[in-house]
Scaffold this motif. Structure first.
Motif, PDB file in Angstrom:
ATOM      1  N   MET A 134       0.826  -1.194   0.000  1.00  0.00           N
ATOM      2  CA  MET A 134       0.000   0.000   0.000  1.00  0.00           C
ATOM      3  C   MET A 134       0.871   1.259   0.000  1.00  0.00           C
ATOM      4  O   MET A 134       0.570   2.224  -0.686  1.00  0.00           O
ATOM      5  CB  MET A 134      -0.920  -0.048   1.221  1.00  0.00           C
ATOM      6  N   GLU A 135       1.931   1.213   0.814  1.00  0.00           N
ATOM      7  CA  GLU A 135       2.805   2.382   0.893  1.00  0.00           C
ATOM      8  C   GLU A 135       3.504   2.648  -0.437  1.00  0.00           C
ATOM      9  O   GLU A 135       3.673   3.801  -0.837  1.00  0.00           O
ATOM     10  CB  GLU A 135       3.835   2.175   2.001  1.00  0.00           C
ATOM     11  N   THR A 136       3.868   1.580  -1.130  1.00  0.00           N
ATOM     12  CA  THR A 136       4.519   1.734  -2.436  1.00  0.00           C
ATOM     13  C   THR A 136       3.588   2.409  -3.426  1.00  0.00           C
ATOM     14  O   THR A 136       4.008   3.277  -4.200  1.00  0.00           O
ATOM     15  CB  THR A 136       4.962   0.354  -2.964  1.00  0.00           C
ATOM     16  N   LEU A 137       2.319   2.032  -3.397  1.00  0.00           N
ATOM     17  CA  LEU A 137       1.337   2.655  -4.287  1.00  0.00           C
ATOM     18  C   LEU A 137       1.204   4.148  -3.996  1.00  0.00           C
ATOM     19  O   LEU A 137       1.147   4.969  -4.919  1.00  0.00           O
ATOM     20  CB  LEU A 137      -0.023   1.966  -4.126  1.00  0.00           C
ATOM     21  N   VAL A 138       1.205   4.519  -2.716  1.00  0.00           N
ATOM     22  CA  VAL A 138       1.102   5.932  -2.339  1.00  0.00           C
ATOM     23  C   VAL A 138       2.333   6.696  -2.810  1.00  0.00           C
ATOM     24  O   VAL A 138       2.222   7.827  -3.312  1.00  0.00           O
ATOM     25  CB  VAL A 138       0.906   6.075  -0.805  1.00  0.00           C
ATOM     26  N   VAL A 139       3.516   6.084  -2.696  1.00  0.00           N
ATOM     27  CA  VAL A 139       4.745   6.745  -3.149  1.00  0.00           C
ATOM     28  C   VAL A 139       4.715   6.943  -4.663  1.00  0.00           C
ATOM     29  O   VAL A 139       5.091   8.005  -5.172  1.00  0.00           O
ATOM     30  CB  VAL A 139       5.988   5.944  -2.713  1.00  0.00           C
ATOM     31  N   VAL A 140       4.244   5.940  -5.401  1.00  0.00           N
ATOM     32  CA  VAL A 140       4.160   6.055  -6.865  1.00  0.00           C
ATOM     33  C   VAL A 140       3.202   7.169  -7.258  1.00  0.00           C
ATOM     34  O   VAL A 140       3.506   7.999  -8.125  1.00  0.00           O
ATOM     35  CB  VAL A 140       3.750   4.698  -7.482  1.00  0.00           C
ATOM     36  N   VAL A 141       2.028   7.221  -6.632  1.00  0.00           N
ATOM     37  CA  VAL A 141       1.062   8.283  -6.926  1.00  0.00           C
ATOM     38  C   VAL A 141       1.642   9.646  -6.554  1.00  0.00           C
ATOM     39  O   VAL A 141       1.444  10.637  -7.263  1.00  0.00           O
ATOM     40  CB  VAL A 141      -0.273   8.015  -6.183  1.00  0.00           C
ATOM     41  N   HIS A 142       2.389   9.698  -5.463  1.00  0.00           N
ATOM     42  CA  HIS A 142       3.008  10.945  -5.004  1.00  0.00           C
ATOM     43  C   HIS A 142       4.007  11.465  -6.040  1.00  0.00           C
ATOM     44  O   HIS A 142       4.008  12.656  -6.372  1.00  0.00           O
ATOM     45  CB  HIS A 142       3.693  10.684  -3.660  1.00  0.00           C
TER      46      HIS A 142
ATOM     47  N   ILE B  56       4.133  10.672  -9.282  1.00  0.00           N
ATOM     48  CA  ILE B  56       3.407  11.047 -10.507  1.00  0.00           C
ATOM     49  C   ILE B  56       2.744  12.404 -10.337  1.00  0.00           C
ATOM     50  O   ILE B  56       2.761  13.241 -11.251  1.00  0.00           O
ATOM     51  CB  ILE B  56       2.385   9.954 -10.875  1.00  0.00           C
ATOM     52  N   ALA B  57       2.164  12.667  -9.175  1.00  0.00           N
ATOM     53  CA  ALA B  57       1.531  13.968  -8.928  1.00  0.00           C
ATOM     54  C   ALA B  57       2.568  15.085  -8.939  1.00  0.00           C
ATOM     55  O   ALA B  57       2.317  16.174  -9.469  1.00  0.00           O
ATOM     56  CB  ALA B  57       0.784  13.948  -7.593  1.00  0.00           C
ATOM     57  N   ALA B  58       3.744  14.824  -8.384  1.00  0.00           N
ATOM     58  CA  ALA B  58       4.801  15.850  -8.377  1.00  0.00           C
ATOM     59  C   ALA B  58       5.252  16.160  -9.798  1.00  0.00           C
ATOM     60  O   ALA B  58       5.433  17.332 -10.166  1.00  0.00           O
ATOM     61  CB  ALA B  58       5.986  15.373  -7.537  1.00  0.00           C
ATOM     62  N   ILE B  59       5.437  15.133 -10.618  1.00  0.00           N
ATOM     63  CA  ILE B  59       5.839  15.354 -12.011  1.00  0.00           C
ATOM     64  C   ILE B  59       4.739  16.079 -12.775  1.00  0.00           C
ATOM     65  O   ILE B  59       5.018  16.968 -13.591  1.00  0.00           O
ATOM     66  CB  ILE B  59       6.207  14.011 -12.670  1.00  0.00           C
TER      67      ILE B  59
ATOM     68  N   THR C 290      -3.825  21.595 -12.574  1.00  0.00           N
ATOM     69  CA  THR C 290      -2.785  21.847 -11.575  1.00  0.00           C
ATOM     70  C   THR C 290      -3.367  21.765 -10.169  1.00  0.00           C
ATOM     71  O   THR C 290      -2.737  21.219  -9.257  1.00  0.00           O
ATOM     72  CB  THR C 290      -2.140  23.225 -11.800  1.00  0.00           C
ATOM     73  N   THR C 291      -4.564  22.282  -9.988  1.00  0.00           N
ATOM     74  CA  THR C 291      -5.222  22.222  -8.680  1.00  0.00           C
ATOM     75  C   THR C 291      -5.481  20.779  -8.264  1.00  0.00           C
ATOM     76  O   THR C 291      -5.227  20.406  -7.114  1.00  0.00           O
ATOM     77  CB  THR C 291      -6.536  23.015  -8.711  1.00  0.00           C
ATOM     78  N   VAL C 292      -5.960  19.964  -9.201  1.00  0.00           N
ATOM     79  CA  VAL C 292      -6.229  18.555  -8.890  1.00  0.00           C
ATOM     80  C   VAL C 292      -4.926  17.840  -8.548  1.00  0.00           C
ATOM     81  O   VAL C 292      -4.865  17.080  -7.568  1.00  0.00           O
ATOM     82  CB  VAL C 292      -6.946  17.871 -10.077  1.00  0.00           C
ATOM     83  N   ALA C 293      -3.869  18.078  -9.318  1.00  0.00           N
ATOM     84  CA  ALA C 293      -2.579  17.445  -9.039  1.00  0.00           C
ATOM     85  C   ALA C 293      -2.031  17.890  -7.688  1.00  0.00           C
ATOM     86  O   ALA C 293      -1.445  17.089  -6.946  1.00  0.00           O
ATOM     87  CB  ALA C 293      -1.586  17.758 -10.148  1.00  0.00           C
ATOM     88  N   ALA C 294      -2.225  19.165  -7.342  1.00  0.00           N
ATOM     89  CA  ALA C 294      -1.743  19.669  -6.049  1.00  0.00           C
ATOM     90  C   ALA C 294      -2.509  19.042  -4.889  1.00  0.00           C
ATOM     91  O   ALA C 294      -1.916  18.697  -3.858  1.00  0.00           O
ATOM     92  CB  ALA C 294      -1.863  21.187  -6.001  1.00  0.00           C
ATOM     93  N   VAL C 295      -3.809  18.873  -5.038  1.00  0.00           N
ATOM     94  CA  VAL C 295      -4.610  18.243  -3.979  1.00  0.00           C
ATOM     95  C   VAL C 295      -4.169  16.793  -3.783  1.00  0.00           C
ATOM     96  O   VAL C 295      -4.021  16.321  -2.648  1.00  0.00           O
ATOM     97  CB  VAL C 295      -6.118  18.340  -4.312  1.00  0.00           C
ATOM     98  N   ILE C 296      -3.935  16.086  -4.887  1.00  0.00           N
ATOM     99  CA  ILE C 296      -3.457  14.701  -4.793  1.00  0.00           C
ATOM    100  C   ILE C 296      -2.082  14.664  -4.126  1.00  0.00           C
ATOM    101  O   ILE C 296      -1.810  13.819  -3.271  1.00  0.00           O
ATOM    102  CB  ILE C 296      -3.424  14.055  -6.188  1.00  0.00           C
ATOM    103  N   PHE C 297      -1.210  15.601  -4.491  1.00  0.00           N
ATOM    104  CA  PHE C 297       0.132  15.667  -3.907  1.00  0.00           C
ATOM    105  C   PHE C 297       0.060  15.906  -2.401  1.00  0.00           C
ATOM    106  O   PHE C 297       0.747  15.247  -1.621  1.00  0.00           O
ATOM    107  CB  PHE C 297       0.941  16.764  -4.592  1.00  0.00           C
ATOM    108  N   PHE C 298      -0.778  16.847  -1.961  1.00  0.00           N
ATOM    109  CA  PHE C 298      -0.888  17.126  -0.533  1.00  0.00           C
ATOM    110  C   PHE C 298      -1.497  15.943   0.218  1.00  0.00           C
ATOM    111  O   PHE C 298      -1.093  15.637   1.340  1.00  0.00           O
ATOM    112  CB  PHE C 298      -1.704  18.395  -0.288  1.00  0.00           C
ATOM    113  N   ALA C 299      -2.472  15.270  -0.397  1.00  0.00           N
ATOM    114  CA  ALA C 299      -3.091  14.113   0.261  1.00  0.00           C
ATOM    115  C   ALA C 299      -2.091  12.980   0.426  1.00  0.00           C
ATOM    116  O   ALA C 299      -2.005  12.368   1.505  1.00  0.00           O
ATOM    117  CB  ALA C 299      -4.309  13.643  -0.537  1.00  0.00           C
TER     118      ALA C 299
END
Length: 126
Positions: free
Chosen positions: A1-9, A11-14, A56-65
């Motif tokens: 689960m943690e690996t999935l969160v890191v991958v999404v994190h 991708i959101a940063a990029i 950008t707003t959606v990506a930022a919300v995902i990044f913060f989450a």
């Protein structure tokens, strides 16, 4: 689960980096080099600015989450591993080291990591 969160994190940063670089600055016409005028029809009547801003707003919300979730994971791992009663080193490992034939290196006995300054004679006024 943690690996999935890191991958999404990641991708959101990029995505944030890419979307910010694509956006046109205030009063700057640099977006014309990327076909800003012709892209009005692709992004709808509001233009590319509104689409890129919302993306950008959606990506930022995902990044913060994902940042929050990763902070919670880190807090759980750090809180459960160390308290005042538990040793820093596994006692079984210490026992194996004591019984081994390998000579143990010991650090010089000092009371502090700060080197001592040699005493100097006080200067006299002349």
């Amino acid at each position: 689960m943690e690996t999935l969160v890191v991958v999404v994190h990641v991708i959101a940063a990029i995505a944030i980096i890419g979307l910010v670089l694509l956006q046109q600055g205030k009063g700057a016409d640099a977006g014309a080099a990327f076909g800003s005028g012709a892209s009005q029809t692709v992004f709808g009547s509001s233009g590319s600015g509104n689409f890129l801003t919302r993306s950008t707003t959606v990506a930022a919300v995902i990044f913060f989450a994902t940042s929050l979730v990763l902070a919670i994971y880190a807090q759980q791992y750090s809180a459960g591993g160390l308290n005042n009663d538990s040793p820093l080193v596994n006692p079984d490992v210490l026992r194996e080291l004591e019984e081994s034939d390998v000579p143990q290196l010991t650090a010089p006995a000092t009371s502090s990591d700060v080197p001592q300054v040699p005493d100097q004679a006080p200067e006299t006024e002349q």
